[in-house]
Motif scaffolding. Structure first.
Motif, PDB file in Angstrom:
ATOM      1  N   UNK A   1      44.252  84.900-105.095  1.00 34.60           N
ATOM      2  CA  UNK A   1      44.535  86.161-106.856  1.00 34.60           C
ATOM      3  C   UNK A   1      43.482  86.727-106.452  1.00 34.60           C
ATOM      4  N   UNK A   2      44.204  88.077-106.957  1.00 35.29           N
ATOM      5  CA  UNK A   2      43.063  89.057-106.748  1.00 35.29           C
ATOM      6  C   UNK A   2      41.577  88.897-107.976  1.00 35.29           C
ATOM      7  N   UNK A   3      41.292  90.498-108.269  1.00 34.31           N
ATOM      8  CA  UNK A   3      39.927  89.698-108.688  1.00 34.31           C
ATOM      9  C   UNK A   3      40.240  89.752-110.062  1.00 34.31           C
ATOM     10  N   UNK A   4      41.452  90.147-110.221  1.00 32.18           N
ATOM     11  CA  UNK A   4      41.945  90.222-112.005  1.00 32.18           C
ATOM     12  C   UNK A   4      42.208  88.438-111.912  1.00 32.18           C
ATOM     13  N   UNK A   5      42.859  87.899-111.780  1.00 36.90           N
ATOM     14  CA  UNK A   5      43.744  86.504-111.682  1.00 36.90           C
ATOM     15  C   UNK A   5      42.351  85.904-111.939  1.00 36.90           C
ATOM     16  N   UNK A   6      41.088  85.688-111.104  1.00 38.57           N
ATOM     17  CA  UNK A   6      40.077  85.011-111.075  1.00 38.57           C
ATOM     18  C   UNK A   6      39.906  83.755-112.196  1.00 38.57           C
ATOM     19  N   UNK A   7      39.618  84.670-112.852  1.00 34.71           N
ATOM     20  CA  UNK A   7      39.519  83.455-114.658  1.00 34.71           C
ATOM     21  C   UNK A   7      40.844  82.470-114.785  1.00 34.71           C
ATOM     22  N   UNK A   8      42.176  83.422-114.565  1.00 33.48           N
ATOM     23  CA  UNK A   8      43.076  82.657-114.788  1.00 33.48           C
ATOM     24  C   UNK A   8      43.323  81.049-113.750  1.00 33.48           C
TER      25      UNK A   8
ATOM     26  N   UNK B   1      42.044  88.321-102.423  1.00 32.53           N
ATOM     27  CA  UNK B   1      41.659  89.761-101.838  1.00 32.53           C
ATOM     28  C   UNK B   1      40.604  90.767-102.264  1.00 32.53           C
ATOM     29  N   UNK B   2      39.812  90.848-101.711  1.00 31.88           N
ATOM     30  CA  UNK B   2      38.699  92.381-102.584  1.00 31.88           C
ATOM     31  C   UNK B   2      38.157  92.137-103.222  1.00 31.88           C
ATOM     32  N   UNK B   3      37.525  91.076-103.856  1.00 30.10           N
ATOM     33  CA  UNK B   3      36.875  90.733-105.106  1.00 30.10           C
ATOM     34  C   UNK B   3      36.647  91.673-106.099  1.00 30.10           C
ATOM     35  N   UNK B   4      35.824  92.311-104.764  1.00 31.27           N
ATOM     36  CA  UNK B   4      34.360  93.515-105.596  1.00 31.27           C
ATOM     37  C   UNK B   4      35.213  95.053-105.528  1.00 31.27           C
ATOM     38  N   UNK B   5      35.920  95.226-104.817  1.00 30.22           N
ATOM     39  CA  UNK B   5      37.289  96.805-105.235  1.00 30.22           C
ATOM     40  C   UNK B   5      36.640  97.077-106.609  1.00 30.22           C
ATOM     41  N   UNK B   6      36.487  97.996-106.449  1.00 28.58           N
ATOM     42  CA  UNK B   6      36.130  99.027-107.988  1.00 28.58           C
ATOM     43  C   UNK B   6      35.464  98.656-108.646  1.00 28.58           C
TER      44      UNK B   6
ATOM     45  N   UNK C   1      27.723  99.100-109.329  1.00 28.49           N
ATOM     46  CA  UNK C   1      27.232  97.730-108.408  1.00 28.49           C
ATOM     47  C   UNK C   1      26.480  96.798-109.651  1.00 28.49           C
ATOM     48  N   UNK C   2      26.733  96.564-110.383  1.00 22.63           N
ATOM     49  CA  UNK C   2      26.226  94.914-111.259  1.00 22.63           C
ATOM     50  C   UNK C   2      27.550  94.357-111.291  1.00 22.63           C
ATOM     51  N   UNK C   3      28.199  95.110-111.134  1.00 26.39           N
ATOM     52  CA  UNK C   3      29.825  94.110-111.491  1.00 26.39           C
ATOM     53  C   UNK C   3      29.968  93.505-110.465  1.00 26.39           C
ATOM     54  N   UNK C   4      29.640  93.913-108.782  1.00 28.16           N
ATOM     55  CA  UNK C   4      29.681  93.710-107.640  1.00 28.16           C
ATOM     56  C   UNK C   4      28.536  92.534-107.579  1.00 28.16           C
TER      57      UNK C   4
END
Length: 174
Positions: A6-13, A25-30, A33-36
């Motif tokens: 999954x991408x970062x949007x699917x982590x919770x699911x 795949x690129x979980x911190x993309x976009x 800094x706090x979110x990263x």
């Protein structure tokens, strides 16, 4: 327990299914800094506290260095190596980049060359060279014995990016 991609949007699911392996795949993309930082800590906690094997695909080597214990390097579709990111035995043996501000630059460069067989260059007004960690105090002592004042010493280890280019045998900057 399954394997989920999954991408970062699917982590919770994906985490709702209690996976044993999580591929990101690129979980911190976009992210800001706090979110990263939050994602980085969360991923490490998943691995350490919940025993989830987290596989991350990313081109952001500085983030990988902060987030991962081991790396696999792929070149032209082939796995080149698997290494630990922070291996204490390697860090003690690796060459360090040393930058020194000294009173007599030419004399310092000559001593580095004759006493230690080290070639130094001028970088932003500082003498820059590669040296093993245990040699740095000896070099400073040599300078002081030869009446060279040492105003500043900065030592940095090779980054994951440096190691990456060493491994694949390519350099972007020619």
């Amino acid at each position: 327990m399954g394997i989920y991609w999954c991408g970062r949007l699917g982590i919770a699911q994906a985490l709702l299914q209690n996976p044993s392996v999580l591929i990101l795949d690129e979980p911190t993309n976009g992210l800001d800094p706090a979110g990263i930082r939050e994602i980085r800590h969360y991923i490490r906690r998943l691995a350490e506290e919940h025993g989830v094997a987290v596989i991350i695909s990313s081109h952001l080597l500085s983030e990988i260095e902060l987030m991962c214990d081991r790396i696999g390097v792929i070149k032209d579709g082939e796995l080149v190596t698997i290494q630990t990111v922070h291996d204490s035995t390697d860090s003690e043996q690796d060459s360090n980049q040393v930058q020194m501000e000294v009173s007599s630059a030419e004399k310092a460069m000559e001593l580095l060359k004759t006493e230690y067989e080290i070639e130094a260059k001028l970088t932003r007004g500082l003498r820059t060279f590669q040296s093993q960690r245990e040699e740095i105090p000896k070099i400073i002592q040599t300078f002081v014995r030869n009446e060279i004042l040492v105003y500043q010493v900065m030592v940095s280890r090779a980054t994951l990016e440096d190691k990456f280019f060493d491994l694949i045998g390519e350099n972007v900057i020619e």
